[in-house]
Write a protein that holds these residues in place. Sequence first.
Motif, PDB file in Angstrom:
ATOM      1  N   TYR A  65      -5.152  10.204   3.080  1.00  0.00           N
ATOM      2  CA  TYR A  65      -4.872   8.796   2.759  1.00  0.00           C
ATOM      3  C   TYR A  65      -3.458   8.657   2.200  1.00  0.00           C
ATOM      4  O   TYR A  65      -2.709   7.747   2.574  1.00  0.00           O
ATOM      5  CB  TYR A  65      -5.889   8.269   1.751  1.00  0.00           C
ATOM      6  CG  TYR A  65      -5.471   6.958   1.149  1.00  0.00           C
ATOM      7  CD1 TYR A  65      -5.705   5.766   1.817  1.00  0.00           C
ATOM      8  CD2 TYR A  65      -4.800   6.915  -0.074  1.00  0.00           C
ATOM      9  CE1 TYR A  65      -5.281   4.552   1.282  1.00  0.00           C
ATOM     10  CE2 TYR A  65      -4.378   5.714  -0.609  1.00  0.00           C
ATOM     11  CZ  TYR A  65      -4.627   4.531   0.064  1.00  0.00           C
ATOM     12  OH  TYR A  65      -4.198   3.342  -0.466  1.00  0.00           O
ATOM     13  N   SER A  66      -3.077   9.563   1.316  1.00  0.00           N
ATOM     14  CA  SER A  66      -1.764   9.494   0.693  1.00  0.00           C
ATOM     15  C   SER A  66      -0.655   9.691   1.719  1.00  0.00           C
ATOM     16  O   SER A  66       0.349   8.968   1.718  1.00  0.00           O
ATOM     17  CB  SER A  66      -1.646  10.542  -0.422  1.00  0.00           C
ATOM     18  OG  SER A  66      -2.618  10.328  -1.428  1.00  0.00           O
ATOM     19  N   ARG A  67      -0.819  10.641   2.600  1.00  0.00           N
ATOM     20  CA  ARG A  67       0.196  10.875   3.627  1.00  0.00           C
ATOM     21  C   ARG A  67       0.271   9.681   4.576  1.00  0.00           C
ATOM     22  O   ARG A  67       1.365   9.279   5.000  1.00  0.00           O
ATOM     23  CB  ARG A  67      -0.104  12.154   4.413  1.00  0.00           C
ATOM     24  CG  ARG A  67      -0.140  13.408   3.561  1.00  0.00           C
ATOM     25  CD  ARG A  67      -0.253  14.661   4.398  1.00  0.00           C
ATOM     26  NE  ARG A  67       1.066  15.124   4.819  1.00  0.00           N
ATOM     27  CZ  ARG A  67       1.247  16.092   5.698  1.00  0.00           C
ATOM     28  NH1 ARG A  67       0.218  16.693   6.264  1.00  0.00           N
ATOM     29  NH2 ARG A  67       2.465  16.478   6.027  1.00  0.00           N
ATOM     30  N   TYR A  68      -0.871   9.093   4.902  1.00  0.00           N
ATOM     31  CA  TYR A  68      -0.919   7.949   5.816  1.00  0.00           C
ATOM     32  C   TYR A  68      -0.177   6.755   5.238  1.00  0.00           C
ATOM     33  O   TYR A  68       0.475   5.995   5.969  1.00  0.00           O
ATOM     34  CB  TYR A  68      -2.386   7.594   6.086  1.00  0.00           C
ATOM     35  CG  TYR A  68      -2.607   6.495   7.088  1.00  0.00           C
ATOM     36  CD1 TYR A  68      -2.308   6.695   8.434  1.00  0.00           C
ATOM     37  CD2 TYR A  68      -3.139   5.266   6.708  1.00  0.00           C
ATOM     38  CE1 TYR A  68      -2.532   5.689   9.371  1.00  0.00           C
ATOM     39  CE2 TYR A  68      -3.357   4.260   7.635  1.00  0.00           C
ATOM     40  CZ  TYR A  68      -3.055   4.478   8.959  1.00  0.00           C
ATOM     41  OH  TYR A  68      -3.266   3.477   9.884  1.00  0.00           O
ATOM     42  N   THR A  69      -0.237   6.584   3.925  1.00  0.00           N
ATOM     43  CA  THR A  69       0.403   5.444   3.273  1.00  0.00           C
ATOM     44  C   THR A  69       1.752   5.803   2.643  1.00  0.00           C
ATOM     45  O   THR A  69       2.292   5.024   1.862  1.00  0.00           O
ATOM     46  CB  THR A  69      -0.508   4.856   2.182  1.00  0.00           C
ATOM     47  OG1 THR A  69      -0.799   5.871   1.203  1.00  0.00           O
ATOM     48  CG2 THR A  69      -1.809   4.331   2.765  1.00  0.00           C
ATOM     49  N   MET A  91       0.811  -1.208   0.000  1.00  0.00           N
ATOM     50  CA  MET A  91       0.000   0.000   0.000  1.00  0.00           C
ATOM     51  C   MET A  91       0.851   1.268   0.000  1.00  0.00           C
ATOM     52  O   MET A  91       0.377   2.340  -0.383  1.00  0.00           O
ATOM     53  CB  MET A  91      -0.930   0.019   1.214  1.00  0.00           C
ATOM     54  CG  MET A  91      -1.997  -1.074   1.186  1.00  0.00           C
ATOM     55  SD  MET A  91      -3.077  -1.047   2.640  1.00  0.00           S
ATOM     56  CE  MET A  91      -4.048   0.430   2.320  1.00  0.00           C
ATOM     57  N   LYS A  92       2.100   1.157   0.394  1.00  0.00           N
ATOM     58  CA  LYS A  92       2.966   2.327   0.528  1.00  0.00           C
ATOM     59  C   LYS A  92       3.512   2.796  -0.820  1.00  0.00           C
ATOM     60  O   LYS A  92       3.670   2.020  -1.755  1.00  0.00           O
ATOM     61  CB  LYS A  92       4.153   1.998   1.432  1.00  0.00           C
ATOM     62  CG  LYS A  92       3.823   1.807   2.894  1.00  0.00           C
ATOM     63  CD  LYS A  92       5.104   1.468   3.646  1.00  0.00           C
ATOM     64  CE  LYS A  92       4.864   1.242   5.125  1.00  0.00           C
ATOM     65  NZ  LYS A  92       6.122   0.836   5.808  1.00  0.00           N
ATOM     66  N   GLY A  93       3.848   4.067  -0.861  1.00  0.00           N
ATOM     67  CA  GLY A  93       4.706   4.596  -1.900  1.00  0.00           C
ATOM     68  C   GLY A  93       4.120   4.694  -3.295  1.00  0.00           C
ATOM     69  O   GLY A  93       4.861   4.714  -4.269  1.00  0.00           O
ATOM     70  N   LYS A  94       2.819   4.773  -3.411  1.00  0.00           N
ATOM     71  CA  LYS A  94       2.203   4.881  -4.731  1.00  0.00           C
ATOM     72  C   LYS A  94       2.132   6.342  -5.175  1.00  0.00           C
ATOM     73  O   LYS A  94       2.149   7.262  -4.362  1.00  0.00           O
ATOM     74  CB  LYS A  94       0.799   4.280  -4.712  1.00  0.00           C
ATOM     75  CG  LYS A  94       0.761   2.791  -4.395  1.00  0.00           C
ATOM     76  CD  LYS A  94      -0.653   2.256  -4.530  1.00  0.00           C
ATOM     77  CE  LYS A  94      -0.757   0.819  -4.065  1.00  0.00           C
ATOM     78  NZ  LYS A  94       0.107  -0.100  -4.832  1.00  0.00           N
TER      79      LYS A  94
END
Length: 211
Positions: free
Chosen positions: A151-155, A122-125
């Motif tokens: 969501y983006s910052r969380y992942t 889920m990370k780094g997309k």
Amino acid sequence: MKKRLLVLVGSPRRDGNTAILAEGVKRGAEQEGTEVSLLFVDDFLKFFLGDLRIERQEDGELGQEDGFREVFFEEFLPAEGVVFCSPIYWYGMSGQLKTFFDRTFTYYAASYPESEKVIDGMKGKRVGLVLASEESYPGVALAPTHQIQEYSRYTHSEFVGVVHGVGNSRGDVLKDPGNPVEKAERLGREIFERGFSDYRIDTERAGKVWG
């Protein structure tokens, strides 16, 4: 190697304004040689998130017989980029798309046996957002934009662009003088190349943004 982009559509309409913009993202990405999957959430997702404490089975699954698991593991996790596409319903994203986010918790929760692998996927997309609404005032897009930002910052992902098209009846977005279809194509082309910054007070950075 080709990078993979998932275009995830939270609208139930296959010929609606959100779908038109999503197709624009797909076209733009394909022009760059990107491998693209365009999926409609309600083709594979039939259940809300259940109570994991009660419904979790010994193998870590919930026994919900729909296509979420397949799409999540075979399309979402392997993709280097995701563009979420949604109509604005009640000043937020569609219920379909929100449920997709909720259901991801099934597999990154610590109670799932391979949650660490899921979290890594889920990370780094690279993340983009495409919205369609009848209303044109800037504030109408704030809530879904903020949700995807967080969501983006969380992942630990990079939220690189938002496209907002205005239209009501099917195809109306094509008449939007802001040309959101062209902007959607550009987002698809540039999803893996756009600059991204999210500074903190102690971030080391150059005095110039470009160059």
